[in-house]
Design a protein around this motif. Sequence first.
Motif, PDB file in Angstrom:
ATOM      1  N   PHE A 172     -10.030 -34.539 -53.803  1.00 15.85           N
ATOM      2  CA  PHE A 172      -8.999 -35.579 -54.181  1.00 15.85           C
ATOM      3  C   PHE A 172      -8.493 -36.433 -53.119  1.00 15.85           C
ATOM      4  CE2 PHE A 172      -4.510 -36.395 -54.903  1.00 15.85           C
ATOM      5  CZ  PHE A 172      -4.491 -37.020 -55.877  1.00 15.85           C
ATOM      6  N   VAL A 173      -8.108 -35.884 -52.022  1.00 15.86           N
ATOM      7  CA  VAL A 173      -7.633 -36.351 -50.825  1.00 15.86           C
ATOM      8  C   VAL A 173      -8.632 -37.438 -50.235  1.00 15.86           C
ATOM      9  CG1 VAL A 173      -6.711 -36.407 -48.346  1.00 15.86           C
ATOM     10  CG2 VAL A 173      -5.879 -34.731 -50.027  1.00 15.86           C
ATOM     11  N   THR A 174      -9.750 -36.915 -50.212  1.00 13.88           N
ATOM     12  CA  THR A 174     -10.778 -38.050 -49.616  1.00 13.88           C
ATOM     13  C   THR A 174     -10.908 -39.281 -50.387  1.00 13.88           C
ATOM     14  OG1 THR A 174     -12.387 -36.084 -48.888  1.00 13.88           O
ATOM     15  CG2 THR A 174     -13.411 -38.275 -49.192  1.00 13.88           C
ATOM     16  N   VAL A 175     -11.063 -39.212 -51.984  1.00 12.64           N
ATOM     17  CA  VAL A 175     -11.131 -40.239 -52.671  1.00 12.64           C
ATOM     18  C   VAL A 175      -9.757 -41.094 -52.688  1.00 12.64           C
ATOM     19  CG1 VAL A 175     -11.161 -41.024 -55.147  1.00 12.64           C
ATOM     20  CG2 VAL A 175     -12.609 -39.148 -54.344  1.00 12.64           C
ATOM     21  N   LEU A 176      -8.608 -40.492 -52.511  1.00 15.61           N
ATOM     22  CA  LEU A 176      -7.421 -41.139 -52.441  1.00 15.61           C
ATOM     23  C   LEU A 176      -7.164 -41.971 -51.030  1.00 15.61           C
ATOM     24  CD1 LEU A 176      -4.497 -41.384 -53.339  1.00 15.61           C
ATOM     25  CD2 LEU A 176      -3.651 -39.540 -52.259  1.00 15.61           C
ATOM     26  N   ILE A 177      -7.861 -41.421 -50.081  1.00  9.32           N
ATOM     27  CA  ILE A 177      -7.700 -42.033 -48.639  1.00  9.32           C
ATOM     28  C   ILE A 177      -8.847 -43.102 -48.738  1.00  9.32           C
ATOM     29  CG2 ILE A 177      -8.258 -41.781 -46.268  1.00  9.32           C
ATOM     30  CD1 ILE A 177      -6.849 -39.025 -46.372  1.00  9.32           C
ATOM     31  N   ASP A 178      -9.727 -43.020 -49.350  1.00  9.12           N
ATOM     32  CA  ASP A 178     -10.850 -43.963 -49.547  1.00  9.12           C
ATOM     33  C   ASP A 178     -10.122 -45.258 -50.331  1.00  9.12           C
ATOM     34  OD1 ASP A 178     -12.800 -42.841 -48.255  1.00  9.12           O
ATOM     35  OD2 ASP A 178     -14.223 -42.538 -50.045  1.00  9.12           O
ATOM     36  N   ILE A 179      -9.555 -45.090 -51.381  1.00  8.10           N
ATOM     37  CA  ILE A 179      -8.977 -46.001 -52.215  1.00  8.10           C
ATOM     38  C   ILE A 179      -7.678 -46.710 -51.394  1.00  8.10           C
ATOM     39  CG2 ILE A 179      -7.688 -46.654 -54.344  1.00  8.10           C
ATOM     40  CD1 ILE A 179     -10.726 -46.157 -54.475  1.00  8.10           C
ATOM     41  N   LEU A 180      -6.851 -45.677 -50.684  1.00 10.57           N
ATOM     42  CA  LEU A 180      -6.086 -46.344 -49.846  1.00 10.57           C
ATOM     43  C   LEU A 180      -6.436 -47.258 -48.787  1.00 10.57           C
ATOM     44  CD1 LEU A 180      -3.349 -43.251 -49.494  1.00 10.57           C
ATOM     45  CD2 LEU A 180      -2.616 -45.668 -50.349  1.00 10.57           C
ATOM     46  N   SER A 181      -7.438 -46.785 -48.149  1.00  9.40           N
ATOM     47  CA  SER A 181      -7.943 -47.521 -47.014  1.00  9.40           C
ATOM     48  C   SER A 181      -8.326 -49.065 -47.410  1.00  9.40           C
ATOM     49  CB  SER A 181      -9.124 -46.783 -46.487  1.00  9.40           C
ATOM     50  OG  SER A 181     -10.140 -46.677 -46.962  1.00  9.40           O
ATOM     51  N   PHE A 182      -9.138 -48.836 -48.478  1.00 11.60           N
ATOM     52  CA  PHE A 182      -9.525 -50.336 -48.932  1.00 11.60           C
ATOM     53  C   PHE A 182      -8.425 -51.131 -49.813  1.00 11.60           C
ATOM     54  CE2 PHE A 182     -13.479 -48.285 -48.722  1.00 11.60           C
ATOM     55  CZ  PHE A 182     -14.346 -49.117 -47.943  1.00 11.60           C
ATOM     56  N   GLY A 183      -7.469 -50.487 -50.227  1.00  7.76           N
ATOM     57  CA  GLY A 183      -6.266 -51.031 -51.035  1.00  7.76           C
ATOM     58  C   GLY A 183      -5.378 -51.770 -50.013  1.00  7.76           C
ATOM     59  N   ILE A 184      -5.408 -50.908 -48.801  1.00  4.76           N
ATOM     60  CA  ILE A 184      -4.286 -51.572 -47.596  1.00  4.76           C
ATOM     61  C   ILE A 184      -4.773 -52.840 -47.071  1.00  4.76           C
ATOM     62  CG2 ILE A 184      -3.930 -51.429 -45.341  1.00  4.76           C
ATOM     63  CD1 ILE A 184      -3.556 -48.361 -45.725  1.00  4.76           C
ATOM     64  N   ILE A 185      -6.071 -53.227 -47.168  1.00  7.92           N
ATOM     65  CA  ILE A 185      -6.760 -54.352 -46.622  1.00  7.92           C
ATOM     66  C   ILE A 185      -6.672 -55.490 -47.712  1.00  7.92           C
ATOM     67  CG2 ILE A 185      -8.035 -53.289 -44.762  1.00  7.92           C
ATOM     68  CD1 ILE A 185     -10.636 -54.170 -46.438  1.00  7.92           C
ATOM     69  N   ILE A 186      -6.463 -55.257 -49.035  1.00  7.07           N
ATOM     70  CA  ILE A 186      -6.591 -56.375 -49.958  1.00  7.07           C
ATOM     71  C   ILE A 186      -5.615 -57.455 -49.785  1.00  7.07           C
ATOM     72  CG2 ILE A 186      -6.178 -56.787 -52.571  1.00  7.07           C
ATOM     73  CD1 ILE A 186      -7.427 -54.075 -53.097  1.00  7.07           C
ATOM     74  N   PRO A 187      -4.281 -57.220 -49.400  1.00 13.95           N
ATOM     75  CA  PRO A 187      -3.493 -58.335 -49.061  1.00 13.95           C
ATOM     76  C   PRO A 187      -3.773 -59.237 -47.983  1.00 13.95           C
ATOM     77  CG  PRO A 187      -2.342 -56.238 -49.684  1.00 13.95           C
ATOM     78  CD  PRO A 187      -3.627 -55.787 -49.096  1.00 13.95           C
ATOM     79  N   VAL A 188      -4.271 -58.654 -46.932  1.00 16.75           N
ATOM     80  CA  VAL A 188      -4.498 -59.582 -45.986  1.00 16.75           C
ATOM     81  C   VAL A 188      -6.190 -60.126 -45.569  1.00 16.75           C
ATOM     82  CG1 VAL A 188      -2.742 -58.222 -44.663  1.00 16.75           C
ATOM     83  CG2 VAL A 188      -4.902 -57.355 -44.608  1.00 16.75           C
ATOM     84  N   LEU A 189      -7.069 -59.225 -46.030  1.00 12.73           N
ATOM     85  CA  LEU A 189      -8.424 -59.933 -46.017  1.00 12.73           C
ATOM     86  C   LEU A 189      -8.721 -61.253 -46.392  1.00 12.73           C
ATOM     87  CD1 LEU A 189     -11.464 -59.067 -44.782  1.00 12.73           C
ATOM     88  CD2 LEU A 189     -11.845 -58.304 -47.236  1.00 12.73           C
ATOM     89  N   PRO A 190      -8.263 -61.764 -47.332  1.00  7.94           N
ATOM     90  CA  PRO A 190      -8.376 -63.168 -47.617  1.00  7.94           C
ATOM     91  C   PRO A 190      -7.646 -64.034 -46.380  1.00  7.94           C
ATOM     92  CG  PRO A 190      -7.868 -62.084 -49.654  1.00  7.94           C
ATOM     93  CD  PRO A 190      -7.667 -61.230 -48.381  1.00  7.94           C
ATOM     94  N   HIS A 191      -6.555 -63.630 -46.088  1.00  4.65           N
ATOM     95  CA  HIS A 191      -5.890 -64.678 -45.081  1.00  4.65           C
ATOM     96  C   HIS A 191      -6.484 -64.304 -43.579  1.00  4.65           C
ATOM     97  CE1 HIS A 191      -2.672 -65.469 -47.967  1.00  4.65           C
ATOM     98  NE2 HIS A 191      -2.513 -64.037 -48.193  1.00  4.65           N
ATOM     99  N   LEU A 192      -7.118 -63.357 -43.463  1.00  2.00           N
ATOM    100  CA  LEU A 192      -7.545 -63.225 -42.166  1.00  2.00           C
ATOM    101  C   LEU A 192      -8.966 -64.137 -42.105  1.00  2.00           C
ATOM    102  CD1 LEU A 192      -7.726 -61.781 -39.211  1.00  2.00           C
ATOM    103  CD2 LEU A 192      -9.030 -59.763 -40.421  1.00  2.00           C
ATOM    104  N   ILE A 193      -9.642 -63.884 -43.185  1.00  8.93           N
ATOM    105  CA  ILE A 193     -10.933 -64.874 -43.314  1.00  8.93           C
ATOM    106  C   ILE A 193     -10.594 -66.153 -43.365  1.00  8.93           C
ATOM    107  CG2 ILE A 193     -12.605 -65.607 -45.003  1.00  8.93           C
ATOM    108  CD1 ILE A 193     -12.663 -62.663 -46.243  1.00  8.93           C
TER     109      ILE A 193
END
Length: 425
Positions: free
Chosen positions: A18-39
């Motif tokens: 459960f923690v593994t999946v949660l951290i996977d989703i957290l780690s990808f969710g964290i970059i959602i707001p910034v990835l387009p701006h960084l690009i």
Amino acid sequence: MDIQTIIPARRAAVAFVFVTVLIDILSFGIIIPVLPHLIERLGGGGIAKAALWVGLFGTLFATIQFICSPIQGALSDRFGRRLVILLSNLGIGIDFLFMALVNTVPLLLIGRFFSGAFAASFTTANAYIADITPPHKRAASYGLLGSAFGIGFIIGPALGGFLGHIDMRLPFFAAALLALANFCYGLFILPESLPVERRSKRFDWSHANPFGAVMLLRRYPSVFGLASVVFMSNLAHYVLQSVFVLYADYRYGWGAQKVGYTLALTGACNALVQAWLVRKLVPALGERRTVRLGLTFGALGFGLMAFAASWPVFLCAIPLLALWGLAGPSMQALITHRVDPHEQGRLQGAISSLSSLAGIFGPALFTQIFAAAIAGHAALHLPGAPFLLASLLLGLGAWIAWRVTRKLPLHVRHEHDGAAVVEPG
């Protein structure tokens, strides 16, 4: 000693997955707001050029997952779940660190390539749950994993936005830290779930590709039918990622803040359904009925969104969409009941490939429909057309699910001797 005979160890393993999946989703969710701006910052050329890059990033990510999910599944069948899950966490952590440091869009794209390859850990997590959970409890366990998605998408983007406001690179460092910390934790805590005697005898490349994996599904008619429902369900879900923000702005004049609050509400409702309601309803209704009920609620929710003339009516669709979450864990449970234990990894790889295939086509499909529906020359002005298509997909999925499961039992339970016994339904 078999892990299934040790209840505390099994609970600890489920908690880690459960923690593994949660951290996977957290780690990808964290970059959602910034990835387009960084690009946009690295590529130059303004928003229009950045939008083309963002589309390429999304397609590449889904394509790589389509290819790599069955490979991870086959590797876990041959060498065990623990090794694959740990390597996935390690690879994601190193990759996020790489993306935090690069200074060109092509290098960032290479990083996204490896993210797609390593991020298929959900494939192995599902197989792990099938290994250690009795059939009659699998729907509840898959519901728990599903709730990790809801929690991750509540916390991840909010945390990423906060960190990105400080420094655009900071969310990538945070994502790397989460993944690497989980790798270290699992290295000492996570037990193996697949005994050596139950593993595949060899790694077969003919089974470790998306098309070979689909052939596995063909050997189980009811599984193949349910897999098609999984594909349609995932395809329908991409309407939210593709046009929700544009639709809310066009029809209701919502800005980023209201959209963020609405997504948080959606994630919270979904987490509640998958973590609590699945566990209550499946024992009473059985997986087969719960699948159809969840898909029907989802179809109604998208239908309401398609024709909602005001935002309060639109918000009423959110609880219905949350109840759609009843279908996923129950489908996973039904599918795992009908595939041999030594093929669970390949099975989950095939299912994940179908989900990734939906990600390749879904965004373009729904954005094109939305653009055509609001065009000035459109024969029928219907901004909610993408949601209407999603509703039809889930309605068709509910019908297929009824057709392929109508002769299956409602419940599967374990007797004291460990043999699976079906109850008449």
